[in-house]
Design a protein around this motif. Structure first.
Motif, PDB file in Angstrom:
ATOM      1  N   PRO A   1       0.826  -1.213   0.000  1.00 32.84           N
ATOM      2  CA  PRO A   1       0.000   0.000   0.000  1.00 32.84           C
ATOM      3  C   PRO A   1       0.856   1.258   0.000  1.00 32.84           C
ATOM      4  O   PRO A   1       1.970   1.283   0.527  1.00 32.84           O
ATOM      5  N   ILE A   2       0.334   2.294  -0.603  1.00 32.24           N
ATOM      6  CA  ILE A   2       1.035   3.577  -0.683  1.00 32.24           C
ATOM      7  C   ILE A   2       0.479   4.519   0.381  1.00 32.24           C
ATOM      8  O   ILE A   2      -0.739   4.675   0.500  1.00 32.24           O
ATOM      9  N   GLU A   3       1.348   5.117   1.165  1.00 29.26           N
ATOM     10  CA  GLU A   3       0.939   6.100   2.163  1.00 29.26           C
ATOM     11  C   GLU A   3       0.899   7.479   1.509  1.00 29.26           C
ATOM     12  O   GLU A   3       1.933   8.055   1.177  1.00 29.26           O
ATOM     13  N   TRP A   4      -0.318   7.966   1.315  1.00 24.83           N
ATOM     14  CA  TRP A   4      -0.497   9.244   0.613  1.00 24.83           C
ATOM     15  C   TRP A   4      -0.278  10.402   1.588  1.00 24.83           C
ATOM     16  O   TRP A   4      -1.145  10.739   2.390  1.00 24.83           O
ATOM     17  N   THR A   5       0.911  10.983   1.499  1.00 19.49           N
ATOM     18  CA  THR A   5       1.215  12.159   2.312  1.00 19.49           C
ATOM     19  C   THR A   5       0.573  13.401   1.678  1.00 19.49           C
ATOM     20  O   THR A   5       0.198  13.382   0.500  1.00 19.49           O
ATOM     21  N   PRO A   6       0.423  14.468   2.440  1.00 21.40           N
ATOM     22  CA  PRO A   6      -0.144  15.695   1.847  1.00 21.40           C
ATOM     23  C   PRO A   6       0.644  16.186   0.630  1.00 21.40           C
ATOM     24  O   PRO A   6       0.062  16.708  -0.327  1.00 21.40           O
ATOM     25  N   GLU A   7       1.971  16.024   0.672  1.00 20.98           N
ATOM     26  CA  GLU A   7       2.772  16.457  -0.472  1.00 20.98           C
ATOM     27  C   GLU A   7       2.461  15.626  -1.715  1.00 20.98           C
ATOM     28  O   GLU A   7       2.356  16.151  -2.832  1.00 20.98           O
ATOM     29  N   MET A   8       2.306  14.301  -1.526  1.00 20.27           N
ATOM     30  CA  MET A   8       1.988  13.437  -2.658  1.00 20.27           C
ATOM     31  C   MET A   8       0.614  13.765  -3.235  1.00 20.27           C
ATOM     32  O   MET A   8       0.424  13.797  -4.458  1.00 20.27           O
ATOM     33  N   ARG A   9      -0.364  14.026  -2.359  1.00 15.10           N
ATOM     34  CA  ARG A   9      -1.700  14.385  -2.846  1.00 15.10           C
ATOM     35  C   ARG A   9      -1.669  15.697  -3.625  1.00 15.10           C
ATOM     36  O   ARG A   9      -2.311  15.839  -4.675  1.00 15.10           O
ATOM     37  N   ALA A  10      -0.914  16.670  -3.123  1.00 20.14           N
ATOM     38  CA  ALA A  10      -0.818  17.958  -3.822  1.00 20.14           C
ATOM     39  C   ALA A  10      -0.149  17.798  -5.183  1.00 20.14           C
ATOM     40  O   ALA A  10      -0.580  18.388  -6.180  1.00 20.14           O
ATOM     41  N   ALA A  11       0.916  16.973  -5.235  1.00 21.20           N
ATOM     42  CA  ALA A  11       1.598  16.752  -6.507  1.00 21.20           C
ATOM     43  C   ALA A  11       0.685  16.034  -7.501  1.00 21.20           C
ATOM     44  O   ALA A  11       0.654  16.366  -8.693  1.00 21.20           O
ATOM     45  N   ALA A  12      -0.085  15.033  -7.014  1.00 22.31           N
ATOM     46  CA  ALA A  12      -1.001  14.316  -7.908  1.00 22.31           C
ATOM     47  C   ALA A  12      -2.087  15.243  -8.429  1.00 22.31           C
ATOM     48  O   ALA A  12      -2.450  15.211  -9.616  1.00 22.31           O
ATOM     49  N   ALA A  13      -2.622  16.096  -7.541  1.00 23.86           N
ATOM     50  CA  ALA A  13      -3.648  17.047  -7.978  1.00 23.86           C
ATOM     51  C   ALA A  13      -3.104  18.025  -9.012  1.00 23.86           C
ATOM     52  O   ALA A  13      -3.780  18.374  -9.990  1.00 23.86           O
ATOM     53  N   ALA A  14      -1.846  18.451  -8.811  1.00 20.72           N
ATOM     54  CA  ALA A  14      -1.233  19.377  -9.776  1.00 20.72           C
ATOM     55  C   ALA A  14      -1.052  18.702 -11.138  1.00 20.72           C
ATOM     56  O   ALA A  14      -1.266  19.323 -12.191  1.00 20.72           O
ATOM     57  N   ARG A  15      -0.664  17.421 -11.131  1.00 20.81           N
ATOM     58  CA  ARG A  15      -0.510  16.712 -12.404  1.00 20.81           C
ATOM     59  C   ARG A  15      -1.841  16.559 -13.119  1.00 20.81           C
ATOM     60  O   ARG A  15      -1.909  16.695 -14.344  1.00 20.81           O
TER      61      ARG A  15
END
Length: 330
Positions: A248-262
């Motif tokens: 499983p992947i632990e979605w950190t706030p930084e990862m969520r922000a980067a995914a949303a930006a992409r």
């Protein structure tokens, strides 16, 4: 003496693309394009008259033309010598240094000899000094533009349509066993290796290349769209669930922000209509209801294990005998 298997040998010539003159006569058991790629690769060494002639052509942006003149079985040495003598008498300026007939095409080493060679190579490659010396030699070779050009031509020529099709069949037929998956999971790059690999990928995948790849993928899907049958969806879903369960992947706030930006930078090709939004909301609602029902069933199962007095005691009912002890336990 061990009998060698009989193979078809091609006698070929190399022509100068500028004058169409024959400059070399040779023999091969490979395809003509593969043999030509070998000549281009070896030309960087410039050890023979032939190598220097081919190297000069490469500097001019040209390469020799290869042409088969005869096929023979068994008596290739005699036929090669015949054609070299024939063209020399005809006035051709051949780059051949000998009269032909040398070499041993089709010679297959026995298993014992192959094992000895393999053992020697394993011992050599395990030596750090040998690897460092080999690395230095290859770096010096690839510093030459002629060597790079010849290596590229040889690689391109070596990947014939037949070889590509065979490689594709091997990849498609690969079975990922549990042992192979475990070995792949255990392979971990160091932070320095990951950073170097990431930098190399970023350098190669320029914005232009990404856009070209995206367009080619869309064109391919338009020509041959993927048919998402119920069976294929179920198979894809099962693979995804297994992957997420194993790692499983632990979605950190930084990862969520980067995914949303992409996602904002590359909006989906299919527009979000009102019907699509409602369908997505229904799916999410159904999934949440299923999760809630699962949690309630789990709670009810745990409560069913306890007796009624245990439940009243846990709730703090003073009418239960020994409520004080229950209170203390709580």
């Amino acid at each position: 003496m061990r009998d060698l298997p009989m193979r078809i040998t091609s006698i070929y010539v190399l022509r100068d693309p500028r004058t169409n003159e024959i400059r070399y006569v040779g023999k091969t058991i490979q395809t003509l394009q593969t043999r030509l790629a070998g000549h281009l690769f070896d030309s960087a060494k410039k050890r023979t008259h032939r190598d220097k002639w081919i190297s000069h052509l490469l500097l001019l942006g040209l390469k020799p033309q290869i042409e088969e003149i005869e096929r023979t079985l068994g008596n290739w040495a005699e036929r090669e010598s015949f054609w070299i003598l024939f063209y020399r008498r005809a006035g051709a300026k051949l780059t051949n240094h000998t009269d032909g007939g040398e070499g041993a095409p089709g010679n297959i080493h026995p298993a014992s000899t192959r094992k000895k060679i393999s053992d020697r190579l394993k011992i050599a490659t395990a030596n750090p000094d040998w690897r460092a010396a080999r690395s230095k030699i290859m770096k010096e070779k690839f510093a030459s533009p002629e060597f790079k050009a010849a290596h590229l031509e040889r690689t391109k020529a070596g990947w014939t349509p037949e070889k590509r099709a065979a490689a594709a069949r091997r990849i498609q037929g690969t079975t990922w066993t549990d042992k192979r998956r475990e070995r792949a999971r255990q392979f971990k790059r160091s932070p320095q290796q990951r950073e170097a690999f990431s930098a190399a990928v970023r350098a190669v995948w320029t914005p232009e290349l990404r856009e070209s790849h995206r367009r080619s993928t869309l064109d391919r899907l338009e020509k041959k769209p993927i048919e998402w049958t119920p069976e294929r969806r179920a198979e894809q879903s099962a693979r995804a669930k297994k992957t997420w369960a194993e790692k499983p992947i632990e979605w950190t706030p930084e990862m969520r922000a980067a995914a949303a930006a992409r996602i904002r930078a590359n909006p989906p090709q299919k527009p979000w209509t009102e019907e699509r939004r409602k369908a997505q909301a229904e799916r999410i609602r159904a999934r949440n209801l299923a999760k809630s029902a699962q949690k309630r069933a789990l709670v009810n199962e745990k409560l069913s294990i306890l007796g009624s007095e245990d439940i009243r005691c846990a709730a703090g009912d003073p009418s239960v005998e020994g409520a004080g002890d229950c209170e203390g336990a709580r």
